[in-house]
Scaffold this motif. Structure first.
Motif, PDB file in Angstrom:
ATOM      1  N   HIS A   1       0.822  -1.314  -0.166  1.00 38.33           N
ATOM      2  CA  HIS A   1      -0.065  -0.531   0.180  1.00 38.33           C
ATOM      3  C   HIS A   1       0.627   1.161   0.196  1.00 38.33           C
ATOM      4  CE1 HIS A   1      -4.018   2.073   0.892  1.00 38.33           C
ATOM      5  NE2 HIS A   1      -3.029   3.169   1.275  1.00 38.33           N
ATOM      6  N   LEU A   2       0.447   2.404  -0.977  1.00 36.58           N
ATOM      7  CA  LEU A   2       1.816   2.964  -1.114  1.00 36.58           C
ATOM      8  C   LEU A   2       1.163   4.237  -0.171  1.00 36.58           C
ATOM      9  CD1 LEU A   2       2.680   4.343  -4.292  1.00 36.58           C
ATOM     10  CD2 LEU A   2       1.796   5.950  -2.892  1.00 36.58           C
TER      11      LEU A   2
ATOM     12  N   GLY B   1      -1.416   5.261  -8.998  1.00 40.60           N
ATOM     13  CA  GLY B   1      -2.158   4.393  -8.780  1.00 40.60           C
ATOM     14  C   GLY B   1      -2.872   3.211  -9.785  1.00 40.60           C
TER      15      GLY B   1
ATOM     16  N   ARG C   1       0.686  10.886 -10.403  1.00 38.25           N
ATOM     17  CA  ARG C   1       0.152  10.121  -9.354  1.00 38.25           C
ATOM     18  C   ARG C   1      -0.945   9.259 -10.098  1.00 38.25           C
ATOM     19  NH1 ARG C   1      -3.585  13.892  -4.958  1.00 38.25           N
ATOM     20  NH2 ARG C   1      -5.409  11.899  -4.774  1.00 38.25           N
TER      21      ARG C   1
ATOM     22  N   ASN D   1      -2.511   0.076  -4.312  1.00 35.63           N
ATOM     23  CA  ASN D   1      -3.746   0.861  -3.166  1.00 35.63           C
ATOM     24  C   ASN D   1      -2.644   1.803  -3.081  1.00 35.63           C
ATOM     25  OD1 ASN D   1      -5.391  -0.760  -4.403  1.00 35.63           O
ATOM     26  ND2 ASN D   1      -5.361  -2.617  -3.065  1.00 35.63           N
ATOM     27  N   CYS D   2      -3.669   3.499  -3.523  1.00 35.54           N
ATOM     28  CA  CYS D   2      -2.798   4.526  -2.361  1.00 35.54           C
ATOM     29  C   CYS D   2      -3.504   5.169  -1.853  1.00 35.54           C
ATOM     30  CB  CYS D   2      -2.226   5.629  -3.758  1.00 35.54           C
ATOM     31  SG  CYS D   2      -1.356   4.787  -5.319  1.00 35.54           S
ATOM     32  N   THR D   3      -2.660   6.020  -0.235  1.00 38.48           N
ATOM     33  CA  THR D   3      -3.138   6.962   0.215  1.00 38.48           C
ATOM     34  C   THR D   3      -2.268   8.276   0.456  1.00 38.48           C
ATOM     35  OG1 THR D   3      -4.392   5.318   2.185  1.00 38.48           O
ATOM     36  CG2 THR D   3      -3.711   7.512   2.341  1.00 38.48           C
ATOM     37  N   PHE D   4      -3.098   9.085  -0.250  1.00 36.36           N
ATOM     38  CA  PHE D   4      -2.302  10.410  -0.691  1.00 36.36           C
ATOM     39  C   PHE D   4      -3.216  11.245   0.970  1.00 36.36           C
ATOM     40  CE2 PHE D   4      -2.374   8.505  -4.528  1.00 36.36           C
ATOM     41  CZ  PHE D   4      -0.979   9.012  -5.235  1.00 36.36           C
TER      42      PHE D   4
END
Length: 276
Positions: free
Chosen positions: A95-96, A124, A120, A128-131
């Motif tokens: 997870h990024l 994606g 970005r 799976n990303c959390t920015f």
């Protein structure tokens, strides 16, 4: 927590690892496997093999900021994970976690684009990303700090290039760090400390409620610093009562010599492993 420096500007004596002017750190804590930054190239992958570290099974991939010496290795990691998928090999994409502006290009007059290679949107497609601008807990004790308040008058005064999306001077609002709450106090893990290492430490203490700081690991962004910045940084860190100071990456020799006069400076390089 146990961490291994996969990439630094230097290597440790008698450790046959590769080095480049970049940073990447592998961290294990409470069953979680975290990669903090990817360096400039695929050097971190080669050093992981030397250290017996499996980067195909990561839980988190966290970034300190978007500059090329911390993000350009992401391309190599994506290739490695994609090849594992195509070959049917066991793998676990991480997870990024990053600031919303980490993957915005940065243009510097002399060097050109020194920001991340991937957008970005492209990132994606692979993770799976959390920015976020807010802190993100990676484990019960390890926190990605998010946006660092700029409070110290001697730190974080000069922009580096400009962001492509608004063409304004880039003061690196995406620059952040990790804070680990050990039983003896905080361990601060930095990328470049563009936000200012003293600002980072202050925010980590505020966020965690822990006032003791036992170690700082990573770049301090002391490259030909002004007299005010170097003196202010040394004065601040002297009051923290550090047990160790692992200053590497973007900390020049003159600054290390100055730090070592009054602070417990330790050797840093690719291949170094530390436990807390």
């Amino acid at each position: 927590m146990r961490l291994t420096i996969l990439v630094d500007n230097c290597t440790c004596i008698d450790r046959y690892f590769l080095a480049e002017p970049a940073l990447s750190i592998f961290i294990e804590d409470q069953g979680q496997r975290i990669l903090f930054d990817c360096g400039y190239s695929d050097v971190f992958l080669h050093n992981a093999v030397r250290a017996g570290i499996d980067l195909l099974h990561l839980d988190f991939l966290a970034f300190s900021h978007g500059h090329l010496d911390h993000t350009w290795g992401l391309d190599a990691l994506i290739r490695r994970i994609t090849e594992a998928r195509l070959q049917g090999l066991p793998h676990h994409p991480p997870h990024l976690v990053a600031h919303p502006r980490t993957f915005v290009s940065v243009f510097e007059p002399t060097a050109g684009d020194i920001g991340a290679l991937l957008s970005r949107e492209k990132v994606g497609h692979h993770f799976n990303c959390t920015f976020s601008t807010e802190p993100v807990a990676l484990t019960e004790r390890l926190t990605w700090l998010g946006t660092i308040p700029r409070l110290m008058p001697f730190e974080s005064q000069d922009p580096i290039g400009s962001k492509a999306d608004d063409e304004r001077p880039d003061f690196l609002p995406d620059d952040t760090a990790l804070a680990y709450r050990s039983e003896k106090g905080l361990v601060i893990i930095t990328g470049c400390s563009h936000a200012g290492i003293c600002n980072i430490v202050e925010y980590a203490k505020h966020l965690t409620g822990e006032c003791r700081v036992v170690d700082i690991i990573g770049g301090l962004h002391l490259q030909s610093p002004s007299t005010a910045q170097l003196a202010g940084t040394i004065g601040y860190l002297e009051k923290e009562g550090l047990s160790h100071l692992h200053a590497g990456h973007c900390t020049d020799l003159a600054s290390k010599i100055a730090l070592a006069r009054t602070l417990p400076l330790r050797e840093v390089g690719s291949g170094l492993s530390l436990s807390y």
